[in-house]
Write a protein that holds these residues in place. Sequence first.
Motif, PDB file in Angstrom:
ATOM      1  N   GLU A 251      -1.283   9.746   5.618  1.00 12.78           N
ATOM      2  CA  GLU A 251      -1.344   8.490   4.860  1.00 12.78           C
ATOM      3  C   GLU A 251      -2.775   8.135   4.455  1.00 12.78           C
ATOM      4  O   GLU A 251      -2.999   7.591   3.375  1.00 12.78           O
ATOM      5  CB  GLU A 251      -0.706   7.345   5.660  1.00 12.78           C
ATOM      6  CG  GLU A 251       0.812   7.428   5.760  1.00 12.78           C
ATOM      7  CD  GLU A 251       1.523   7.464   4.410  1.00 12.78           C
ATOM      8  OE1 GLU A 251       0.987   6.933   3.419  1.00 12.78           O
ATOM      9  OE2 GLU A 251       2.617   8.061   4.339  1.00 12.78           O
TER      10      GLU A 251
ATOM     11  N   GLU B 154       1.404   1.025   4.959  1.00 12.95           N
ATOM     12  CA  GLU B 154       1.773   2.300   5.582  1.00 12.95           C
ATOM     13  C   GLU B 154       0.757   2.724   6.628  1.00 12.95           C
ATOM     14  O   GLU B 154       1.130   3.225   7.687  1.00 12.95           O
ATOM     15  CB  GLU B 154       1.950   3.388   4.515  1.00 12.95           C
ATOM     16  CG  GLU B 154       3.086   3.055   3.583  1.00 12.95           C
ATOM     17  CD  GLU B 154       3.927   4.253   3.196  1.00 12.95           C
ATOM     18  OE1 GLU B 154       3.485   5.390   3.366  1.00 12.95           O
ATOM     19  OE2 GLU B 154       5.044   4.019   2.720  1.00 12.95           O
TER      20      GLU B 154
ATOM     21  N   VAL C 251      -3.401  10.101   1.452  1.00 13.01           N
ATOM     22  CA  VAL C 251      -2.723   9.517   0.281  1.00 13.01           C
ATOM     23  C   VAL C 251      -3.510   8.305  -0.227  1.00 13.01           C
ATOM     24  O   VAL C 251      -3.710   8.141  -1.439  1.00 13.01           O
ATOM     25  CB  VAL C 251      -1.261   9.112   0.618  1.00 13.01           C
ATOM     26  CG1 VAL C 251      -0.609   8.381  -0.551  1.00 13.01           C
ATOM     27  CG2 VAL C 251      -0.431  10.342   0.986  1.00 13.01           C
TER      28      VAL C 251
ATOM     29  N   GLN D 164      -0.134   1.247   0.538  1.00  8.78           N
ATOM     30  CA  GLN D 164      -0.918   2.089   1.451  1.00  8.78           C
ATOM     31  C   GLN D 164      -1.496   1.279   2.604  1.00  8.78           C
ATOM     32  O   GLN D 164      -1.599   1.777   3.724  1.00  8.78           O
ATOM     33  CB  GLN D 164      -2.030   2.835   0.700  1.00  8.78           C
ATOM     34  CG  GLN D 164      -1.540   4.038  -0.087  1.00  8.78           C
ATOM     35  CD  GLN D 164      -0.606   4.946   0.703  1.00  8.78           C
ATOM     36  OE1 GLN D 164       0.546   5.131   0.341  1.00  8.78           O
ATOM     37  NE2 GLN D 164      -1.078   5.509   1.800  1.00  8.78           N
TER      38      GLN D 164
ATOM     39  N   GLU E 282       3.237  12.704  -3.525  1.00 13.26           N
ATOM     40  CA  GLU E 282       4.330  11.872  -2.993  1.00 13.26           C
ATOM     41  C   GLU E 282       5.549  12.749  -2.649  1.00 13.26           C
ATOM     42  O   GLU E 282       6.215  12.528  -1.636  1.00 13.26           O
ATOM     43  CB  GLU E 282       4.725  10.777  -3.996  1.00 13.26           C
ATOM     44  CG  GLU E 282       3.609   9.822  -4.389  1.00 13.26           C
ATOM     45  CD  GLU E 282       3.121   8.898  -3.267  1.00 13.26           C
ATOM     46  OE1 GLU E 282       3.783   8.794  -2.221  1.00 13.26           O
ATOM     47  OE2 GLU E 282       2.052   8.293  -3.447  1.00 13.26           O
TER      48      GLU E 282
ATOM     49  N   GLU F  92       9.110   7.817   0.267  1.00 17.34           N
ATOM     50  CA  GLU F  92       8.157   8.648  -0.482  1.00 17.34           C
ATOM     51  C   GLU F  92       8.786   9.170  -1.781  1.00 17.34           C
ATOM     52  O   GLU F  92       8.119   9.278  -2.798  1.00 17.34           O
ATOM     53  CB  GLU F  92       7.661   9.821   0.367  1.00 17.34           C
ATOM     54  CG  GLU F  92       6.918   9.415   1.613  1.00 17.34           C
ATOM     55  CD  GLU F  92       5.659   8.587   1.349  1.00 17.34           C
ATOM     56  OE1 GLU F  92       5.208   8.511   0.197  1.00 17.34           O
ATOM     57  OE2 GLU F  92       5.147   8.002   2.303  1.00 17.34           O
TER      58      GLU F  92
ATOM     59  N   HIS G 200       8.437   6.438  -4.150  1.00 17.90           N
ATOM     60  CA  HIS G 200       7.057   6.381  -4.674  1.00 17.90           C
ATOM     61  C   HIS G 200       6.882   7.401  -5.792  1.00 17.90           C
ATOM     62  O   HIS G 200       6.224   7.143  -6.788  1.00 17.90           O
ATOM     63  CB  HIS G 200       6.032   6.696  -3.575  1.00 17.90           C
ATOM     64  CG  HIS G 200       5.997   5.718  -2.444  1.00 17.90           C
ATOM     65  ND1 HIS G 200       5.237   5.905  -1.311  1.00 17.90           N
ATOM     66  CD2 HIS G 200       6.638   4.531  -2.265  1.00 17.90           C
ATOM     67  CE1 HIS G 200       5.409   4.879  -0.487  1.00 17.90           C
ATOM     68  NE2 HIS G 200       6.269   4.040  -1.034  1.00 17.90           N
TER      69      HIS G 200
ATOM     70  N   HIS H  79      11.534   7.059   5.948  1.00 12.29           N
ATOM     71  CA  HIS H  79      10.187   7.203   5.380  1.00 12.29           C
ATOM     72  C   HIS H  79      10.180   8.273   4.279  1.00 12.29           C
ATOM     73  O   HIS H  79       9.518   8.132   3.244  1.00 12.29           O
ATOM     74  CB  HIS H  79       9.219   7.573   6.498  1.00 12.29           C
ATOM     75  CG  HIS H  79       7.815   7.165   6.231  1.00 12.29           C
ATOM     76  ND1 HIS H  79       7.006   6.569   7.142  1.00 12.29           N
ATOM     77  CD2 HIS H  79       7.075   7.279   5.118  1.00 12.29           C
ATOM     78  CE1 HIS H  79       5.832   6.329   6.600  1.00 12.29           C
ATOM     79  NE2 HIS H  79       5.852   6.762   5.380  1.00 12.29           N
TER      80      HIS H  79
HETATM   81 FE1  FEO Z   1       3.632   7.290  -0.711  1.00 11.35          FE
HETATM   82 FE2  FEO Z   1       3.237   7.148   2.324  1.00 11.35          FE
HETATM   83  O1  FEO Z   1       2.488   7.241   0.645  1.00 11.35           O
END
Ligand code: FEO
Length: 171
Positions: A94, A130, A97, A127, A17, A50, A53, A46
């Motif tokens: 993404e 995203e 991720v 997710q 992240e 993150e 996150h 963005h």
């Molecule tokens: Fe935290 Fe865009 O994944």
Amino acid sequence: MLSKEIEKALNSQITIEAESSQVYLAMASWAETLGFEGVAAFMYAHSDEERMHMLKLVKFINERGGHAKIATLKAPPISFGSFKEMFQTLFDHEVMVSASINELVHISLQERDYATHNFLQWYVAEQIEEEALARNILDKINLIGDDKGGLYLFDNDVKLLTVTASVDPNA
Ligand code: FEO
């Protein structure tokens, strides 16, 4: 209490992240130097997301008796080719991720750690959003190609996406 395996896996996700935040910050800076304010604003926002996150993971690990470790990060690229390439990189990132979150969910079930499993559901939902957003932007930019006027409109469009998607931290 977190098992050692879960703690290690969650710590790896902190790094992912944090690196996402850095990559998107580099994209924001690159877009800004090219004069694309909308794309830059979108990427700055963005990047902040993150970081949020990452912080959520830090708090969760420490609250559950583990130790969130802050690692060295890889330096992101300085430039990203074209906006089409940049948003393709974002989309691929993404997807990576999401795969990592899915692996974490898998480990949490193996370890029968239902609290972590429950915590991770927020990331699973995030997710989906995203990836959908990145796919949506990619579709737009694929329609535009390299048309200058189109890119100008695209920049404005992305600015609107940022306003809609940004979360008021005081709300
Ligand atoms: Fe935290 Fe865009 O994944």
